[in-house]
Design a protein around this motif. Structure first.
Motif, mmCIF file in Angstrom:
data_model
loop_
_atom_site.group_PDB
_atom_site.id
_atom_site.type_symbol
_atom_site.label_atom_id
_atom_site.label_comp_id
_atom_site.label_asym_id
_atom_site.label_seq_id
_atom_site.Cartn_x
_atom_site.Cartn_y
_atom_site.Cartn_z
ATOM 1 N N LYS A 125 -0.608 9.474 -1.525
ATOM 2 C CA LYS A 125 -1.708 10.396 -1.806
ATOM 3 C C LYS A 125 -2.118 11.166 -0.555
ATOM 4 O O LYS A 125 -2.087 12.399 -0.534
ATOM 5 C CB LYS A 125 -2.910 9.600 -2.342
ATOM 6 C CG LYS A 125 -4.017 10.484 -2.906
ATOM 7 C CD LYS A 125 -5.127 9.627 -3.536
ATOM 8 C CE LYS A 125 -6.500 10.219 -3.257
ATOM 9 N NZ LYS A 125 -7.554 9.195 -3.324
ATOM 10 N N ILE A 126 -2.434 10.432 0.495
ATOM 11 C CA ILE A 126 -2.911 11.097 1.711
ATOM 12 C C ILE A 126 -1.827 11.985 2.300
ATOM 13 O O ILE A 126 -2.093 13.082 2.791
ATOM 14 C CB ILE A 126 -3.401 10.062 2.756
ATOM 15 C CG1 ILE A 126 -4.082 10.780 3.907
ATOM 16 C CG2 ILE A 126 -2.264 9.199 3.259
ATOM 17 C CD1 ILE A 126 -5.330 11.516 3.515
ATOM 18 N N VAL A 127 -0.600 11.545 2.191
ATOM 19 C CA VAL A 127 0.510 12.311 2.742
ATOM 20 C C VAL A 127 0.694 13.620 1.975
ATOM 21 O O VAL A 127 0.936 14.667 2.567
ATOM 22 C CB VAL A 127 1.799 11.456 2.717
ATOM 23 C CG1 VAL A 127 3.030 12.325 2.799
ATOM 24 C CG2 VAL A 127 1.776 10.447 3.855
ATOM 25 N N ILE A 181 1.631 -0.121 10.883
ATOM 26 C CA ILE A 181 0.337 -0.681 10.477
ATOM 27 C C ILE A 181 0.131 -1.989 11.225
ATOM 28 O O ILE A 181 0.776 -3.001 10.936
ATOM 29 C CB ILE A 181 0.273 -0.921 8.946
ATOM 30 C CG1 ILE A 181 0.180 0.410 8.210
ATOM 31 C CG2 ILE A 181 -0.959 -1.729 8.594
ATOM 32 C CD1 ILE A 181 1.459 1.106 7.980
ATOM 33 N N GLU A 228 -2.152 16.088 2.727
ATOM 34 C CA GLU A 228 -2.062 16.701 4.051
ATOM 35 C C GLU A 228 -0.757 17.467 4.242
ATOM 36 O O GLU A 228 -0.535 18.046 5.309
ATOM 37 C CB GLU A 228 -2.176 15.619 5.128
ATOM 38 C CG GLU A 228 -3.465 14.823 5.093
ATOM 39 C CD GLU A 228 -4.638 15.613 5.640
ATOM 40 O OE1 GLU A 228 -4.404 16.685 6.236
ATOM 41 O OE2 GLU A 228 -5.784 15.167 5.443
ATOM 42 N N ASN A 229 0.109 17.406 3.231
ATOM 43 C CA ASN A 229 1.396 18.086 3.363
ATOM 44 C C ASN A 229 2.180 17.546 4.556
ATOM 45 O O ASN A 229 2.756 18.313 5.331
ATOM 46 C CB ASN A 229 1.184 19.582 3.545
ATOM 47 C CG ASN A 229 1.822 20.361 2.417
ATOM 48 O OD1 ASN A 229 2.947 20.071 2.033
ATOM 49 N ND2 ASN A 229 1.089 21.317 1.890
ATOM 50 N N PHE A 230 2.178 16.245 4.661
ATOM 51 C CA PHE A 230 2.791 15.590 5.814
ATOM 52 C C PHE A 230 4.120 14.983 5.397
ATOM 53 O O PHE A 230 4.212 14.326 4.361
ATOM 54 C CB PHE A 230 1.837 14.508 6.316
ATOM 55 C CG PHE A 230 2.186 13.898 7.633
ATOM 56 C CD1 PHE A 230 1.853 14.543 8.822
ATOM 57 C CD2 PHE A 230 2.832 12.668 7.709
ATOM 58 C CE1 PHE A 230 2.157 13.970 10.049
ATOM 59 C CE2 PHE A 230 3.144 12.096 8.934
ATOM 60 C CZ PHE A 230 2.804 12.754 10.110
ATOM 61 N N GLU A 231 5.161 15.227 6.175
ATOM 62 C CA GLU A 231 6.473 14.654 5.871
ATOM 63 C C GLU A 231 6.601 13.325 6.602
ATOM 64 O O GLU A 231 6.884 13.281 7.790
ATOM 65 C CB GLU A 231 7.558 15.633 6.320
ATOM 66 C CG GLU A 231 8.959 15.234 5.882
ATOM 67 C CD GLU A 231 10.000 16.175 6.496
ATOM 68 O OE1 GLU A 231 9.847 17.404 6.355
ATOM 69 O OE2 GLU A 231 10.919 15.665 7.173
ATOM 70 N N LEU A 232 6.386 12.242 5.856
ATOM 71 C CA LEU A 232 6.294 10.908 6.458
ATOM 72 C C LEU A 232 7.657 10.317 6.785
ATOM 73 O O LEU A 232 8.558 10.311 5.952
ATOM 74 C CB LEU A 232 5.551 9.986 5.483
ATOM 75 C CG LEU A 232 5.307 8.545 5.911
ATOM 76 C CD1 LEU A 232 4.462 8.505 7.166
ATOM 77 C CD2 LEU A 232 4.621 7.775 4.784
ATOM 78 N N ASN A 233 7.803 9.820 8.007
ATOM 79 C CA ASN A 233 9.071 9.212 8.414
ATOM 80 C C ASN A 233 8.966 7.734 8.758
ATOM 81 O O ASN A 233 9.925 6.987 8.590
ATOM 82 C CB ASN A 233 9.634 9.928 9.640
ATOM 83 C CG ASN A 233 10.141 11.303 9.297
ATOM 84 O OD1 ASN A 233 10.663 11.525 8.212
ATOM 85 N ND2 ASN A 233 9.971 12.248 10.204
ATOM 86 N N LYS A 234 7.822 7.344 9.248
ATOM 87 C CA LYS A 234 7.718 5.991 9.792
ATOM 88 C C LYS A 234 6.269 5.546 9.767
ATOM 89 O O LYS A 234 5.372 6.332 10.077
ATOM 90 C CB LYS A 234 8.228 6.003 11.235
ATOM 91 C CG LYS A 234 8.249 4.672 11.923
ATOM 92 C CD LYS A 234 8.761 4.841 13.343
ATOM 93 C CE LYS A 234 8.505 3.604 14.169
ATOM 94 N NZ LYS A 234 9.226 2.421 13.682
ATOM 95 N N LYS A 235 6.039 4.295 9.393
ATOM 96 C CA LYS A 235 4.674 3.769 9.359
ATOM 97 C C LYS A 235 4.536 2.659 10.389
ATOM 98 O O LYS A 235 5.447 1.849 10.548
ATOM 99 C CB LYS A 235 4.361 3.161 7.987
ATOM 100 C CG LYS A 235 4.773 3.967 6.789
ATOM 101 C CD LYS A 235 4.269 3.318 5.519
ATOM 102 C CE LYS A 235 5.377 2.895 4.593
ATOM 103 N NZ LYS A 235 5.947 3.905 3.733
ATOM 104 N N ILE A 245 0.835 -1.187 0.000
ATOM 105 C CA ILE A 245 0.000 0.000 0.000
ATOM 106 C C ILE A 245 0.873 1.242 0.000
ATOM 107 O O ILE A 245 1.887 1.292 0.682
ATOM 108 C CB ILE A 245 -0.865 0.014 1.266
ATOM 109 C CG1 ILE A 245 -1.861 -1.131 1.214
ATOM 110 C CG2 ILE A 245 -1.568 1.333 1.431
ATOM 111 C CD1 ILE A 245 -2.395 -1.486 2.568
ATOM 112 N N SER A 246 0.427 2.235 -0.742
ATOM 113 C CA SER A 246 1.148 3.497 -0.718
ATOM 114 C C SER A 246 0.313 4.553 -0.008
ATOM 115 O O SER A 246 -0.896 4.628 -0.182
ATOM 116 C CB SER A 246 1.433 3.950 -2.147
ATOM 117 O OG SER A 246 1.751 5.313 -2.147
ATOM 118 N N PHE A 247 0.972 5.325 0.800
ATOM 119 C CA PHE A 247 0.270 6.409 1.484
ATOM 120 C C PHE A 247 0.626 7.758 0.856
ATOM 121 O O PHE A 247 0.345 8.803 1.423
ATOM 122 C CB PHE A 247 0.627 6.393 2.969
ATOM 123 C CG PHE A 247 0.127 5.183 3.696
ATOM 124 C CD1 PHE A 247 -1.209 5.094 4.082
ATOM 125 C CD2 PHE A 247 0.966 4.124 3.976
ATOM 126 C CE1 PHE A 247 -1.680 3.972 4.746
ATOM 127 C CE2 PHE A 247 0.501 2.996 4.636
ATOM 128 C CZ PHE A 247 -0.826 2.920 5.018
#
Lengths: 136, 136
Positions: free
Chosen positions: B107-109, B121, B112-119, B103-105
């Motif tokens: 789009k949502i990231v 799930i 929301e202009n979110f700088e993703l570092n760690k998932k 799964i890719s996040f």
DNA sequence: ATATGTGCAAAGGGTTTGCAGATAT
DNA sequence: ATATCTGCAAACCCTTTGCACATAT
């Protein structure tokens, strides 16, 4: 208010002033940890005991009134029962933002023969607010 | 063994017998909490201190050698650094099973202009093993 | 050689528990 | 009326800390 009374009744819990205040505190901003809740509630109910907040978070969590959101390296936050969503957790300011969860885990769950009950999807990083602050 | 020595070196940590034993214990079954690790390690190193295990889990987690997996209502488990995956957590027997995360996040990231570092799930439910036992 | 790591025991602090009195239904 | 809930204080126990000694590089 009436809404929370209903919510408690539906889950077989009595509506006490303390519980309603706890739910109000959480509902105000979506996600709060126990200390934030306690510090909020004592404003309107100065004699509430921290033990009462602990007991009620446990009981309301067990009965599905609210849910625990685990936050790595921090205390769990609590949110009121709502439909499926994921969490954007800012490791800078600590805020949690809900986002729609447009993902199905049906495939992996059926492949693994797993009986799915609950999802916790937490994305850690820096929220847009904190990103802006870093640049400027 | 050699693999773990390398892993520690890459992250700037000394290879002590205690750290290697901790990594061996985790690597053996994939995910273990501190008590499981401690009880494993004392078999081969009876004088190890629980405080040492605590200190090393913290230090190895901070340096990216291993990762904490939070488990609602239980102690966190630890896993060795590996590529993206999700966790199937059995609330009956407590085992954690890794599964591919297709799964890719993105789009949502980006929305929301979110700088993703760690998932993280985590799917909670009943594993296939425990499902079978319930039926029979 | 020296910066790090270990083990012990003690301190710390978050969470839980028991109980008497209060409250919701 | 009575089962449940609250508040207080104490107990609990998991986790952290300090320090002297040991070890890795």
């Amino acid at each position: 208010m009436q809404h929370y009374i209903e919510l408690l009744k539906v889950h077989g819990l009595k509506s006490t002033f303390q519980r309603l205040q706890i739910l109000e505190a959480i509902g105000m901003c979506g996600h709060k940890d126990i200390d934030e809740i306690y510090n909020d509630v004592i404003k309107t109910h100065p004699t509430i005991s921290l033990a009462t907040v602990y007991k009620n978070l446990i009981v309301m969590n067990n009965n599905g009134v609210l849910f625990e959101v685990s936050v790595l390296g921090k205390k769990s936050k609590y949110e009121i029962q709502k439909e499926d969503h994921l969490h954007l957790i800012c490791t800078n300011c600590g805020t949690i933002h809900d986002a729609p969860l447009e993902i199905s885990f049906d495939k992996i769950v059926s492949v693994e023969n797993f009986e799915l009950n609950k999802k916790e999807i937490n994305l850690y990083g820096t929220c847009s607010n904190c990103c802006e602050l870093k640049v400027s």
